[in-house]
Write a protein that holds these residues in place. Sequence first.
Motif, short mmCIF file in Angstrom:
data_model
loop_
_atom_site.label_atom_id
_atom_site.label_comp_id
_atom_site.label_asym_id
_atom_site.label_seq_id
_atom_site.Cartn_x
_atom_site.Cartn_y
_atom_site.Cartn_z
N LEU A 1 0.84 -1.20 0.00
CA LEU A 1 0.00 0.00 0.00
C LEU A 1 0.88 1.26 0.00
O LEU A 1 0.67 2.18 -0.79
N VAL B 1 2.72 1.65 -3.54
CA VAL B 1 1.96 2.20 -4.67
C VAL B 1 1.52 3.64 -4.40
O VAL B 1 1.53 4.48 -5.31
N GLU C 1 4.57 5.69 -5.10
CA GLU C 1 4.85 5.75 -6.55
C GLU C 1 3.95 6.80 -7.21
O GLU C 1 4.41 7.61 -8.01
N ARG D 1 10.95 15.88 -16.23
CA ARG D 1 10.50 15.37 -14.93
C ARG D 1 11.57 15.50 -13.84
O ARG D 1 11.28 15.45 -12.67
N ARG E 1 -0.69 16.43 1.75
CA ARG E 1 -1.82 15.86 2.50
C ARG E 1 -1.82 14.33 2.39
O ARG E 1 -1.90 13.61 3.38
N ARG E 2 -1.67 13.84 1.17
CA ARG E 2 -1.73 12.40 0.97
C ARG E 2 -0.50 11.68 1.52
O ARG E 2 -0.60 10.57 2.05
N GLU F 1 -0.75 11.00 5.17
CA GLU F 1 -1.56 9.81 5.49
C GLU F 1 -0.71 8.55 5.46
O GLU F 1 -0.87 7.66 6.30
N VAL G 1 -5.42 5.99 3.29
CA VAL G 1 -4.41 6.01 2.21
C VAL G 1 -5.03 5.49 0.92
O VAL G 1 -4.89 6.08 -0.15
N LEU G 2 -5.76 4.38 1.05
CA LEU G 2 -6.37 3.74 -0.11
C LEU G 2 -7.39 4.66 -0.78
O LEU G 2 -7.44 4.76 -2.01
N SER H 1 -7.54 7.97 -0.68
CA SER H 1 -6.86 9.09 -1.35
C SER H 1 -6.15 8.63 -2.62
O SER H 1 -6.06 9.36 -3.61
N HIS H 2 -5.63 7.39 -2.55
CA HIS H 2 -4.88 6.85 -3.68
C HIS H 2 -5.78 6.69 -4.91
O HIS H 2 -5.41 7.07 -6.02
N GLN I 1 -5.04 4.86 -10.18
CA GLN I 1 -3.92 5.63 -10.69
C GLN I 1 -3.45 5.19 -12.08
O GLN I 1 -2.75 5.94 -12.74
N ALA J 1 9.98 3.33 -13.64
CA ALA J 1 8.63 3.89 -13.63
C ALA J 1 7.71 3.19 -14.63
O ALA J 1 6.49 3.16 -14.45
N ASN K 1 5.58 0.93 -12.79
CA ASN K 1 4.93 1.38 -11.55
C ASN K 1 3.41 1.44 -11.70
O ASN K 1 2.85 1.07 -12.73
N VAL K 2 2.78 1.92 -10.64
CA VAL K 2 1.32 1.90 -10.56
C VAL K 2 0.67 2.79 -11.62
O VAL K 2 -0.47 2.57 -12.01
N ASN K 3 1.41 3.78 -12.15
CA ASN K 3 0.82 4.65 -13.15
C ASN K 3 0.88 4.05 -14.55
O ASN K 3 -0.11 3.99 -15.26
N PHE K 4 2.08 3.59 -14.94
CA PHE K 4 2.26 3.12 -16.32
C PHE K 4 1.92 1.63 -16.47
O PHE K 4 1.37 1.21 -17.46
N PRO L 1 9.10 7.53 -19.72
CA PRO L 1 8.56 6.16 -19.72
C PRO L 1 7.68 5.88 -20.94
O PRO L 1 7.70 4.78 -21.50
#
Lengths: 505, 254
Positions: free
Chosen positions: A262, A265, A268, A285, A317-318, A321, B8-9, B11-12, B15, B145, B148-151, B237
Amino acid sequence: MIYYVTDNSAHSVALSDIPEVEYAALYNDLKERLQEQRYHIAHYFATPVGNRLKFYLLLLDDKEHKVMLSSFAMDYYDDVALPSLTALHPQLHPFEREISELYNVEFDSNPWNKPLRFSFDRRNRNSTIDTYPFYTIEGDSLHEVNVGPIHAGIIEPGAFRFICNGENVLHLEIALGYQHRGVEKEFSSTDNRLRQTLLAESIAGDSAVAHATTYAGVIEKLLQSPTNENLIKERAVALELERMAMHIADTGALSMDIGYQLGQVACEALRTMTINTTQAWCGNRFGKGLIRPSGTNKPLTEAKRKMILDNVAEISRRYDEVRLDINSSPTILARFEECGIVPKEEMYRIGGVGMAARASGATRDIRSSHPFGAFAQGYVDHQSVVKKQGDVMARLMVRANEVLQSAEYIRDILNSYDVSEEYSHPDYTSALTPNALSFALTEGWRGEICHVAITDEKGSIETYKIKEPSLHNWLALALAVRGEGISDFPICNKSFNLSYCGHDL
Amino acid sequence: MITPKIKVLRSHGIQYIPDLCDVTLSEEFRGRPILTQTDDMTKVESAAKICPTKAISVAPFSLDLGKCLFCGECALCAPENIRFTNDFKMATTKREALVIKPEDERVEFHHEAVRPVVRKLFGKALKLRQVSAAGDASVEMELNATGNVNFDFGRYGVDFTASPRHSDGVVITGPISKAMAEPLQICYDAVPDPKVLIVCGSEACSGGLYADSKAVDRSFLASHDVDLWIPGAPSHPMAFIDGVMNLMGLKHER
């Protein structure tokens, strides 16, 4: 007088103003002085001048915020051995090793004068990286683990040799030099200042802003040109964005290594958001293209100012958390706490710098001890984040608190930023002060960065020396894993996240 | 214990990029440039003079993306002649296709140059071993990257392996330092045949700022055929993802 005393915001220094003393005088002074924690060496190098080898030393006085410069010289082919300062103060080891490797200068009683990076222009070409004799220990119960130079992940190369007693690490030796590109020589072999700026951005790609800012500082001191308020503020915003991005990335990497998916990710995604903010500002970037000497090509517009403010508030903020989740998860704490400890005294002894030093209670922070840019102008009132424990958790928490702190600094600076102000263009052509030494110190996300330039009689850069904080901190990593299970090496390593290319240059 | 995780979840959220074939980067991103020939080329001459890697040729007018570090300084010098767009699709199978000429509107991929065995064996999954040979860590981080969770490039079966024995090819980053020349060769030899060779980042394509450095040894590239050239400093990426998808035959653009 042994030293010329100046500070991190003064102009460049005329070479003739730097006292040239006997080595013995410097040795005797440093022998005593370095016992006090307020002092440490920022740089110490040799450079050939005619038939002589000239040595320059930059000593920092954290308490009085002063930089003390001194020098000595010897005949280029002299084969007298100098008494080693490393033998008394281990913090000097990378400097003496570099001088020995490049110029064959002997340091008498240096405990372990191994080559620093197997530089292409080293004196002893018979000493090569692939035949390097690692330190060994005899014993029936011991075994060695060899890692590298190519590592399992997508990271830079370096060779690690562990000597293990069962599962525990007795000793770790790190052999670097695989990334050596000859960066310093490239600086002095061109007068194209744009090329030099790009070289600075490539010293360590994850610290492009920090190194480019340091280079710009060196050049501006040689131009004796004042920088305007907005430029100073923009650089601070870029530097703190870089700090946030890398601290968040490493929080994610540490999370990954203990199977805390958790956190991984979430970090990331937050790092992506941070570096995409930098990209939306300057088109890259990593902030390449953003920092230029004496000016900028990417001034902030009102829309960009607002975009950065909004994104940074959301990231902060995030991320907070995630920080709270780490702090309330016993399974995470069990892995990070009391793992990879480097005690404060040890950190001072080896000359540790930056966030890793602060996690051990060693208050090394250029932003407060030798302020530059926005920190010198008082746009930010900086208070260093310091922890005592010196373990992986302390390094993580220094990072976590610095992310939130940097977000606040960015907010404060951007709230007082006036977009209607005129901005200056980069200066690639004005003549530099001749026969001068110029240095700049910057606190990048890893720690203390120091660049030094020496100009010749025409104002061309004759010698350019770079110090990445990793130069000091690699030894801290080797000490951190002693006595730990070898399976904890990955989290110890990531808690430092040191640069290979910045070390090897 | 569970409440902070739920926070956290929440807000996440979600993605990942839903469609990797439909991505537009920020307007500011400096990608493929467009060149325009004009009668007066004096500004291009000064741009060529300042270019840190000598990527610009004035007559005939061209810009070599394999050398370009995308600093954008030439476009400020000669705005009528050089303009950077946010197009990240710059990967190609031929080194010479990286040399952009006036009015070129894309980098040609040259699908015909892809070896048939590559698409036959690796069209559904491609496992790669990355070798950093004096890369400055930025290209390496961008390659990380991609997974990762985005790509989430893993959705197409493209991953990086720990061992060359488990991989289908090698991705090189960095100008290739002397000290890494031999480890690179050993790693490449350890990958079972047939294998692909990808060169990622302008520093790997040409040596970049270190092309003439005595600490660099690029002889490996002189004796091996490259399947994919990806420019960038670092390569975004998406530049890597677009290039590899084209190589695998998962998309037939350009």
